[in-house]
Design a protein around this motif. Structure first.
Motif, PDB file in Angstrom:
ATOM      1  N   PRO A   1       0.868  -1.226   0.070  1.00 35.99           N
ATOM      2  CA  PRO A   1      -0.043   0.079   0.080  1.00 35.99           C
ATOM      3  C   PRO A   1       0.877   1.194   0.026  1.00 35.99           C
ATOM      4  CG  PRO A   1       0.104  -0.999   2.163  1.00 35.99           C
ATOM      5  CD  PRO A   1       0.995  -1.784   1.234  1.00 35.99           C
ATOM      6  N   PRO A   2       0.708   2.324  -0.981  1.00 36.43           N
ATOM      7  CA  PRO A   2       1.350   3.247  -0.951  1.00 36.43           C
ATOM      8  C   PRO A   2       1.080   4.207   0.233  1.00 36.43           C
ATOM      9  CG  PRO A   2       0.866   2.920  -2.981  1.00 36.43           C
ATOM     10  CD  PRO A   2      -0.126   1.992  -2.344  1.00 36.43           C
ATOM     11  N   ARG A   3       1.969   5.040   0.703  1.00 32.09           N
ATOM     12  CA  ARG A   3       1.742   5.920   1.823  1.00 32.09           C
ATOM     13  C   ARG A   3       1.573   7.411   1.360  1.00 32.09           C
ATOM     14  NH1 ARG A   3       4.810   8.595   5.208  1.00 32.09           N
ATOM     15  NH2 ARG A   3       6.672   7.273   5.006  1.00 32.09           N
ATOM     16  N   ARG A   4       0.809   8.154   1.473  1.00 36.14           N
ATOM     17  CA  ARG A   4       0.793   9.752   1.173  1.00 36.14           C
ATOM     18  C   ARG A   4       1.567  10.461   2.019  1.00 36.14           C
ATOM     19  NH1 ARG A   4       0.080  12.503  -3.521  1.00 36.14           N
ATOM     20  NH2 ARG A   4      -0.182  14.524  -2.838  1.00 36.14           N
ATOM     21  N   GLU A   5       2.510  11.232   1.196  1.00 36.25           N
ATOM     22  CA  GLU A   5       3.190  12.250   1.664  1.00 36.25           C
ATOM     23  C   GLU A   5       3.207  13.592   1.073  1.00 36.25           C
ATOM     24  OE1 GLU A   5       7.302  11.425   2.106  1.00 36.25           O
ATOM     25  OE2 GLU A   5       7.185  10.056   3.769  1.00 36.25           O
ATOM     26  N   GLU A   6       3.553  14.589   1.491  1.00 37.94           N
ATOM     27  CA  GLU A   6       3.393  16.054   0.852  1.00 37.94           C
ATOM     28  C   GLU A   6       3.816  15.753  -0.655  1.00 37.94           C
ATOM     29  OE1 GLU A   6       2.104  19.647   0.121  1.00 37.94           O
ATOM     30  OE2 GLU A   6       1.697  18.616   1.947  1.00 37.94           O
ATOM     31  N   GLY A   7       3.136  16.053  -1.391  1.00 38.12           N
ATOM     32  CA  GLY A   7       3.583  16.161  -2.989  1.00 38.12           C
ATOM     33  C   GLY A   7       3.939  14.615  -3.538  1.00 38.12           C
ATOM     34  N   ARG A   8       3.788  13.620  -2.733  1.00 34.81           N
ATOM     35  CA  ARG A   8       4.138  12.244  -3.392  1.00 34.81           C
ATOM     36  C   ARG A   8       3.318  11.223  -2.689  1.00 34.81           C
ATOM     37  NH1 ARG A   8      10.156  10.716  -1.160  1.00 34.81           N
ATOM     38  NH2 ARG A   8       9.809  11.008   1.069  1.00 34.81           N
ATOM     39  N   TRP A   9       3.433   9.972  -3.434  1.00 34.50           N
ATOM     40  CA  TRP A   9       3.131   8.790  -2.646  1.00 34.50           C
ATOM     41  C   TRP A   9       4.459   8.097  -2.473  1.00 34.50           C
ATOM     42  CZ3 TRP A   9      -1.472   7.323  -1.338  1.00 34.50           C
ATOM     43  CH2 TRP A   9      -2.750   7.833  -1.872  1.00 34.50           C
ATOM     44  N   VAL A  10       4.644   7.099  -1.480  1.00 27.80           N
ATOM     45  CA  VAL A  10       6.000   6.420  -1.415  1.00 27.80           C
ATOM     46  C   VAL A  10       5.535   5.039  -1.019  1.00 27.80           C
ATOM     47  CG1 VAL A  10       7.049   8.376  -0.371  1.00 27.80           C
ATOM     48  CG2 VAL A  10       5.735   6.733   1.254  1.00 27.80           C
ATOM     49  N   LEU A  11       6.188   4.011  -1.470  1.00 30.82           N
ATOM     50  CA  LEU A  11       6.653   2.586  -1.252  1.00 30.82           C
ATOM     51  C   LEU A  11       7.543   2.383  -0.150  1.00 30.82           C
ATOM     52  CD1 LEU A  11       5.839   1.134  -4.777  1.00 30.82           C
ATOM     53  CD2 LEU A  11       4.291   1.333  -2.997  1.00 30.82           C
ATOM     54  N   GLU A  12       7.340   1.613   0.908  1.00 33.51           N
ATOM     55  CA  GLU A  12       8.454   1.239   1.677  1.00 33.51           C
ATOM     56  C   GLU A  12       8.555  -0.237   1.819  1.00 33.51           C
ATOM     57  OE1 GLU A  12       6.880   4.704   5.008  1.00 33.51           O
ATOM     58  OE2 GLU A  12       5.457   2.623   4.835  1.00 33.51           O
ATOM     59  N   SER A  13       9.709  -0.580   2.588  1.00 31.86           N
ATOM     60  CA  SER A  13      10.113  -1.812   2.726  1.00 31.86           C
ATOM     61  C   SER A  13       9.233  -2.504   3.938  1.00 31.86           C
ATOM     62  CB  SER A  13      11.729  -1.867   2.958  1.00 31.86           C
ATOM     63  OG  SER A  13      11.915  -1.322   4.238  1.00 31.86           O
ATOM     64  N   ALA A  14       9.628  -3.546   4.370  1.00 31.84           N
ATOM     65  CA  ALA A  14       8.776  -4.417   5.566  1.00 31.84           C
ATOM     66  C   ALA A  14       9.311  -3.561   6.570  1.00 31.84           C
ATOM     67  CB  ALA A  14       9.164  -5.626   5.565  1.00 31.84           C
ATOM     68  N   GLY A  15      10.407  -3.065   6.768  1.00 33.21           N
ATOM     69  CA  GLY A  15      10.911  -2.366   7.890  1.00 33.21           C
ATOM     70  C   GLY A  15      10.663  -0.932   7.981  1.00 33.21           C
ATOM     71  N   GLY A  16       9.999  -0.260   7.154  1.00 36.20           N
ATOM     72  CA  GLY A  16       9.343   1.071   7.025  1.00 36.20           C
ATOM     73  C   GLY A  16      10.331   2.156   6.086  1.00 36.20           C
TER      74      GLY A  16
ATOM     75  N   GLU B   1      15.606  -4.407   0.749  1.00 34.81           N
ATOM     76  CA  GLU B   1      15.667  -2.969   0.856  1.00 34.81           C
ATOM     77  C   GLU B   1      15.788  -2.203  -0.403  1.00 34.81           C
ATOM     78  OE1 GLU B   1      15.175  -1.094   3.832  1.00 34.81           O
ATOM     79  OE2 GLU B   1      14.765  -3.155   4.692  1.00 34.81           O
ATOM     80  N   CYS B   2      15.366  -2.820  -1.396  1.00 36.08           N
ATOM     81  CA  CYS B   2      15.346  -2.285  -2.799  1.00 36.08           C
ATOM     82  C   CYS B   2      14.138  -2.267  -3.507  1.00 36.08           C
ATOM     83  CB  CYS B   2      16.564  -3.009  -3.491  1.00 36.08           C
ATOM     84  SG  CYS B   2      16.520  -2.268  -5.307  1.00 36.08           S
ATOM     85  N   LEU B   3      13.693  -1.164  -3.960  1.00 32.44           N
ATOM     86  CA  LEU B   3      12.357  -0.969  -4.695  1.00 32.44           C
ATOM     87  C   LEU B   3      11.921  -2.321  -5.702  1.00 32.44           C
ATOM     88  CD1 LEU B   3       9.883   0.907  -4.940  1.00 32.44           C
ATOM     89  CD2 LEU B   3      10.744   1.756  -6.937  1.00 32.44           C
ATOM     90  N   TRP B   4      12.957  -2.427  -6.597  1.00 29.64           N
ATOM     91  CA  TRP B   4      12.654  -3.352  -7.551  1.00 29.64           C
ATOM     92  C   TRP B   4      12.675  -4.914  -7.092  1.00 29.64           C
ATOM     93  CZ3 TRP B   4      10.727  -2.090 -12.197  1.00 29.64           C
ATOM     94  CH2 TRP B   4      10.997  -0.764 -12.413  1.00 29.64           C
ATOM     95  N   THR B   5      13.292  -5.169  -6.021  1.00 31.09           N
ATOM     96  CA  THR B   5      13.208  -6.489  -5.614  1.00 31.09           C
ATOM     97  C   THR B   5      12.687  -6.677  -4.277  1.00 31.09           C
ATOM     98  OG1 THR B   5      15.452  -5.761  -4.497  1.00 31.09           O
ATOM     99  CG2 THR B   5      15.477  -6.915  -6.579  1.00 31.09           C
ATOM    100  N   ALA B   6      12.119  -5.731  -3.411  1.00 31.45           N
ATOM    101  CA  ALA B   6      11.426  -5.930  -2.269  1.00 31.45           C
ATOM    102  C   ALA B   6       9.851  -5.783  -2.339  1.00 31.45           C
ATOM    103  CB  ALA B   6      11.878  -4.752  -1.407  1.00 31.45           C
ATOM    104  N   VAL B   7       9.609  -4.919  -3.632  1.00 30.74           N
ATOM    105  CA  VAL B   7       7.987  -4.735  -3.972  1.00 30.74           C
ATOM    106  C   VAL B   7       7.539  -5.703  -5.062  1.00 30.74           C
ATOM    107  CG1 VAL B   7       6.364  -3.077  -4.359  1.00 30.74           C
ATOM    108  CG2 VAL B   7       8.199  -2.414  -3.068  1.00 30.74           C
ATOM    109  N   GLY B   8       6.846  -6.721  -4.673  1.00 27.80           N
ATOM    110  CA  GLY B   8       6.354  -7.895  -5.291  1.00 27.80           C
ATOM    111  C   GLY B   8       4.953  -7.796  -6.043  1.00 27.80           C
ATOM    112  N   SER B   9       5.067  -8.200  -7.323  1.00 28.62           N
ATOM    113  CA  SER B   9       3.722  -8.498  -7.864  1.00 28.62           C
ATOM    114  C   SER B   9       3.172  -9.714  -7.319  1.00 28.62           C
ATOM    115  CB  SER B   9       3.752  -8.631  -9.507  1.00 28.62           C
ATOM    116  OG  SER B   9       4.353  -7.534 -10.076  1.00 28.62           O
TER     117      SER B   9
END
Length: 394
Positions: A88-103, A137-145
């Protein structure tokens, strides 16, 4: 002539464009499920696959089938959509972010953009981190389809096996299993692209140490993956973007030193573990590398980016058509698909099919994903031409 549309992460369609395509086809509205959170790609529903005679299906379609695995989220234009519940993306000012399991924030989609970009390279920050930890801890390998984390843990292999077998029983389409196994790209992801390319030239011993450890991780993951799905999939998909618009990112000599033996080891092991064909998703002008990729055991190359230097489709077919399946190259997505008329798209597709289809060894796919600014009429023209026009001529 087989057709691939959304059979893997580089043959799909933007989640923003997908509802417009359904509307043009006069199909009932369907919730937009964002299959790939990073690239913002939609799951293409069965009625669209049937409409275009698509012959492929991605393994992830056998997982995350219940509503509980999806969470409501708005696309950049406000269209309601569903994202995997574990990303689930998290909303911040001016952007959405994706996080690792550790935040940790791994990537962002700033307002006005339509996909997530990597913001953190773990081994650039902590070169002593173990490769397996860095991959988490890397976007392309931690966030899976899908299946994503649904197949993690001690029960993962069984869950992979059950889901893949159920998918196999329910379809006659070729099933593609996305594995990854990136080498050059993994170095770019983890160290940063500029840093890793520098390392290849200036710190070869360090690169070999890194790649040895990386291959250990990949091989362990490969054993586990194919223990679950090896009897159900037809093609295993690896990834490594080795090229750019003007040619390869690295020389053939550098490919032979650092990557060819490691590709050969992984691809050979995959074929030992399961009756699969090996496909490599590899963008860019990679023609000088094709002989070595073939020798390493490659069966199919994708996306055949014909707008790049050295990637003339007729020359590729003539030189490599006996040894390599061209999975892509069916329609240029940089200029033709977004900026031409529907009739120009049809003419372009007819010409590509005339060149690439004779003798087999060609799976029709547009060059990479269809982005949001492509007219949906052109998507229909492209795929209908394959089914009803160019296919007859071939």
């Amino acid at each position: 002539m087989p057709i691939d549309f959304s059979g893997h992460r580089s043959s799909g369609i933007s989640a923003l464009l997908y509802p417009k395509l359904r509307k043009l086809l006069e199909l009932p509205p369907s919730p937009v499920r964002v299959y790939d959170p990073i690239q913002q790609l939609a799951i293409v529903d069965a009625d669209v696959l049937d409409r275009f005679g698509v012959d492929t299906l991605e393994l992830g379609r056998g997982f995350a089938l219940d509503d509980r695995y999806w969470r409501e989220w708005p696309l950049p234009d406000g269209t309601p959509a569903l994202m995997p519940s574990w990303a689930p993306p998290r909303r911040e000012e001016g952007r959405w972010v994706l996080e690792s399991a550790g935040g940790r924030v791994l990537g962002q989609m700033v307002d006005g953009s339509q996909y997530f970009e990597q913001t953190y390279s773990p081994l650039a920050e902590d070169p002593g981190m173990d490769v397996r930890d860095a991959l988490a801890e890397c976007l392309w390998t931690a966030v899976g389809s899908p299946p994503g984390p649904l197949a993690a843990g001690t029960e993962g292999v069984r869950l992979l096996r059950d889901g893949s077998r159920a998918l196999r029983r329910g379809t006659e389409r070729a099933i593609l299993g996305l594995f990854g196994g990136n080498l050059l790209e993994a170095g770019e992801f983890l160290f940063g692209m500029d840093r890793f390319l520098f390392m290849l030239a200036a710190e070869p011993r360090e690169v070999h140490r890194f790649l040895d450890r990386l291959v250990e991780v990949h091989l362990a993951n490969l054993e586990r993956f194919l223990a679950g799905v090896g009897g159900s999939i037809d093609i295993i998909v690896f990834g490594d973007d080795l090229g750019m618009q003007t040619g390869p990112l690295i020389s053939p000599a550098m490919y032979r030193e650092f990557f060819k033996p490691r590709h050969a080891r992984m691809w050979g092991r995959a074929k030992e573990l399961a009756p699969v064909k090996v496909k490599l998703h590899c963008c860019g002008g990679v023609r000088p590398l094709l002989p070595d990729l073939i020798e390493a055991g490659l069966d199919a190359i994708n996306p055949v980016q014909t707008s790049c230097a050295g990637m003339d489709p007729a020359e590729l077919k003539r030189e490599f058509g006996r040894d390599l399946v061209f999975w892509g190259g069916g329609c240029d997505t940089q200029i033709v698909l977004p900026h031409s008329t529907a009739e120009q798209v049809r003419e372009h597709v007819r010409e590509r099919v005339r060149i690439l289809a004779p003798g087999g060894g060609f799976v029709f796919q547009q060059v990479h994903n269809i982005l949001d600014f492509v007219p949906p009429e052109n998507v229909v023209a492209m795929l209908d031409e394959v089914n009803h026009g160019a296919a007859r001529g071939a």
